[in-house]
Design a protein around this motif. Structure first.
Motif, mmCIF file in Angstrom:
data_model
loop_
_atom_site.group_PDB
_atom_site.id
_atom_site.type_symbol
_atom_site.label_atom_id
_atom_site.label_comp_id
_atom_site.label_asym_id
_atom_site.label_seq_id
_atom_site.Cartn_x
_atom_site.Cartn_y
_atom_site.Cartn_z
ATOM 1 N N LYS A 153 0.811 -1.217 0.000
ATOM 2 C CA LYS A 153 0.000 0.000 0.000
ATOM 3 C C LYS A 153 0.842 1.263 0.000
ATOM 4 N N TYR A 154 1.950 1.249 0.729
ATOM 5 C CA TYR A 154 2.769 2.453 0.861
ATOM 6 C C TYR A 154 4.102 2.324 0.121
ATOM 7 N N SER A 155 4.143 1.449 -0.876
ATOM 8 C CA SER A 155 5.413 1.150 -1.542
ATOM 9 C C SER A 155 5.990 2.354 -2.283
ATOM 10 N N LYS A 156 5.137 3.247 -2.776
ATOM 11 C CA LYS A 156 5.653 4.414 -3.492
ATOM 12 C C LYS A 156 6.293 5.415 -2.535
ATOM 13 N N ILE A 157 5.735 5.537 -1.325
ATOM 14 C CA ILE A 157 6.381 6.369 -0.308
ATOM 15 C C ILE A 157 7.733 5.765 0.051
ATOM 16 N N ASP A 158 7.745 4.450 0.255
ATOM 17 C CA ASP A 158 8.998 3.750 0.556
ATOM 18 C C ASP A 158 10.030 3.971 -0.546
ATOM 19 N N LEU A 159 9.565 4.008 -1.795
ATOM 20 C CA LEU A 159 10.470 4.192 -2.928
ATOM 21 C C LEU A 159 11.231 5.510 -2.805
ATOM 22 N N GLY A 160 10.514 6.570 -2.451
ATOM 23 C CA GLY A 160 11.173 7.860 -2.267
ATOM 24 C C GLY A 160 12.164 7.839 -1.118
ATOM 25 N N ILE A 161 11.790 7.169 -0.027
ATOM 26 C CA ILE A 161 12.674 7.090 1.140
ATOM 27 C C ILE A 161 13.975 6.377 0.791
ATOM 28 N N VAL A 162 13.869 5.224 0.121
ATOM 29 C CA VAL A 162 15.088 4.458 -0.167
ATOM 30 C C VAL A 162 15.950 5.146 -1.225
ATOM 31 N N LYS A 163 15.339 5.908 -2.120
ATOM 32 C CA LYS A 163 16.137 6.662 -3.091
ATOM 33 C C LYS A 163 16.970 7.725 -2.379
ATOM 34 N N TYR A 164 16.370 8.372 -1.390
ATOM 35 C CA TYR A 164 17.134 9.361 -0.623
ATOM 36 C C TYR A 164 18.282 8.685 0.123
ATOM 37 N N HIS A 165 18.008 7.537 0.719
ATOM 38 C CA HIS A 165 19.053 6.818 1.451
ATOM 39 C C HIS A 165 20.182 6.390 0.518
ATOM 40 N N PHE A 166 19.829 5.914 -0.673
ATOM 41 C CA PHE A 166 20.879 5.483 -1.597
ATOM 42 C C PHE A 166 21.775 6.660 -1.973
ATOM 43 N N GLU A 167 21.180 7.787 -2.278
ATOM 44 C CA GLU A 167 21.965 8.972 -2.632
ATOM 45 C C GLU A 167 22.883 9.380 -1.483
ATOM 46 N N ALA A 168 22.357 9.317 -0.251
ATOM 47 C CA ALA A 168 23.162 9.694 0.915
ATOM 48 C C ALA A 168 24.355 8.765 1.083
ATOM 49 N N GLY A 169 24.148 7.467 0.834
ATOM 50 C CA GLY A 169 25.228 6.504 1.007
ATOM 51 C C GLY A 169 26.219 6.486 -0.139
ATOM 52 N N ALA A 170 25.715 6.572 -1.374
ATOM 53 C CA ALA A 170 26.585 6.486 -2.553
ATOM 54 C C ALA A 170 27.398 7.755 -2.761
ATOM 55 N N GLY A 171 26.870 8.881 -2.312
ATOM 56 C CA GLY A 171 27.605 10.132 -2.420
ATOM 57 C C GLY A 171 27.752 10.615 -3.855
ATOM 58 N N GLN A 172 28.837 11.314 -4.110
ATOM 59 C CA GLN A 172 29.047 11.983 -5.393
ATOM 60 C C GLN A 172 29.869 11.151 -6.375
ATOM 61 N N ALA A 173 29.826 9.852 -6.247
ATOM 62 C CA ALA A 173 30.560 8.986 -7.179
ATOM 63 C C ALA A 173 29.988 9.124 -8.595
ATOM 64 N N ALA A 174 30.680 8.527 -9.557
ATOM 65 C CA ALA A 174 30.283 8.649 -10.968
ATOM 66 C C ALA A 174 29.136 7.693 -11.287
ATOM 67 N N TRP A 175 27.931 8.060 -10.869
ATOM 68 C CA TRP A 175 26.749 7.259 -11.163
ATOM 69 C C TRP A 175 25.574 8.202 -11.371
ATOM 70 N N LYS A 176 24.493 7.687 -11.934
ATOM 71 C CA LYS A 176 23.275 8.481 -12.084
ATOM 72 C C LYS A 176 22.072 7.548 -12.120
ATOM 73 N N TRP A 177 20.893 8.128 -11.873
ATOM 74 C CA TRP A 177 19.661 7.348 -11.898
ATOM 75 C C TRP A 177 19.274 7.016 -13.335
ATOM 76 N N LYS A 178 18.678 5.852 -13.498
ATOM 77 C CA LYS A 178 18.154 5.421 -14.791
ATOM 78 C C LYS A 178 16.675 5.137 -14.632
ATOM 79 N N ASP A 179 15.847 5.701 -15.499
ATOM 80 C CA ASP A 179 14.395 5.491 -15.415
ATOM 81 C C ASP A 179 14.032 4.049 -15.744
#
Length: 221
Positions: A195-221
């Motif tokens: 039911k709340y998987s889309k909210i969770d999606l935003g949360i985990v995306k923020y966490h991934f960015e925080a952990g991965a930092g500024q390395a040479a990567w980007k999001w892919k749709d």
């Protein structure tokens, strides 16, 4: 302290003291909320010393007590609303933790009728904030291998991102998402179910960015 280190200190706290949040902390939180609203187009609002939304059987059933301060995640209905609420809500959580506050995501155990919204708005969920009566404890997590698929060898930045994802709050702690590391070192993530998987999606995306930092990567749709 960087975001990943701050998020390591986050635990879901349901019982709060009566201690009033100091004005400097409130000012800094308001600044963060205003910045998130400007960037996202959301209508996030903070409520202080307002206990009505958490005075019901459902809040006691959810083991909440003395919740008088919370952040309401609100926006105009749309395909990305829930994901954006998750992402920017967790960004605000990170700031709250850095300021010495405790927090807890709340999706169902509160009374929505006490949080006024406009006709063209939708209330997704709220985040309880304040000074906890308890310290909380880490939640159990699935191993990284169950949370992602890798088309190539996992570099250190991807593993750092996934370690931060492991500690992210999700509905019922079910972690219903899957990351993919593509051969071109782009990263994608999808919600699986719930039911709340889309909210969770935003949360985990923020966490991934925080952990991965500024390395040479980007999001892919």
């Amino acid at each position: 302290m960087n975001e990943a280190a701050i998020l390591q200190k986050r635990h879901a706290i349901r019982k709060y003291s009566k201690e009033v949040i100091d004005q400097d902390t409130i000012r800094k939180l308001r600044q963060m909320i205003e910045a998130c609203n400007k960037e996202s187009g959301l209508h996030i609002r903070m409520y202080l010393q307002e206990p009505k939304a958490f005075q019901s059987f459902f809040t006691h059933f959810g083991r909440f007590s003395n919740v008088e301060n919370y952040i309401a995640l609100i926006g105009k209905p749309g395909e990305k609303l829930e994901e954006n609420c998750g992402y920017y809500g967790e960004k605000i959580v990170c700031q709250a933790i850095a300021l010495g506050l405790d927090t807890c995501w709340v999706a169902g155990s509160f009374q929505r009728k006490h949080i006024p919204i406009h006709d063209d708005e939708q209330l997704c969920c709220v985040i309880a904030i304040g000074y906890g009566k308890e310290s909380g404890k880490p939640h159990k997590s699935k191993p990284i291998e169950e949370l992602c698929v890798a088309e190539t060898k996992m570099p250190s930045w991807f593993l750092d991102g996934m370690r931060c994802v492991q500690i992210a709050p999700t509905a019922m702690n079910k972690q219903q998402f899957q990351f993919t590391l593509h051969q071109d070192h782009c990263v994608s993530v999808k919600a699986l179910s719930g039911k709340y998987s889309k909210i969770d999606l935003g949360i985990v995306k923020y966490h991934f960015e925080a952990g991965a930092g500024q390395a040479a990567w980007k999001w892919k749709d």
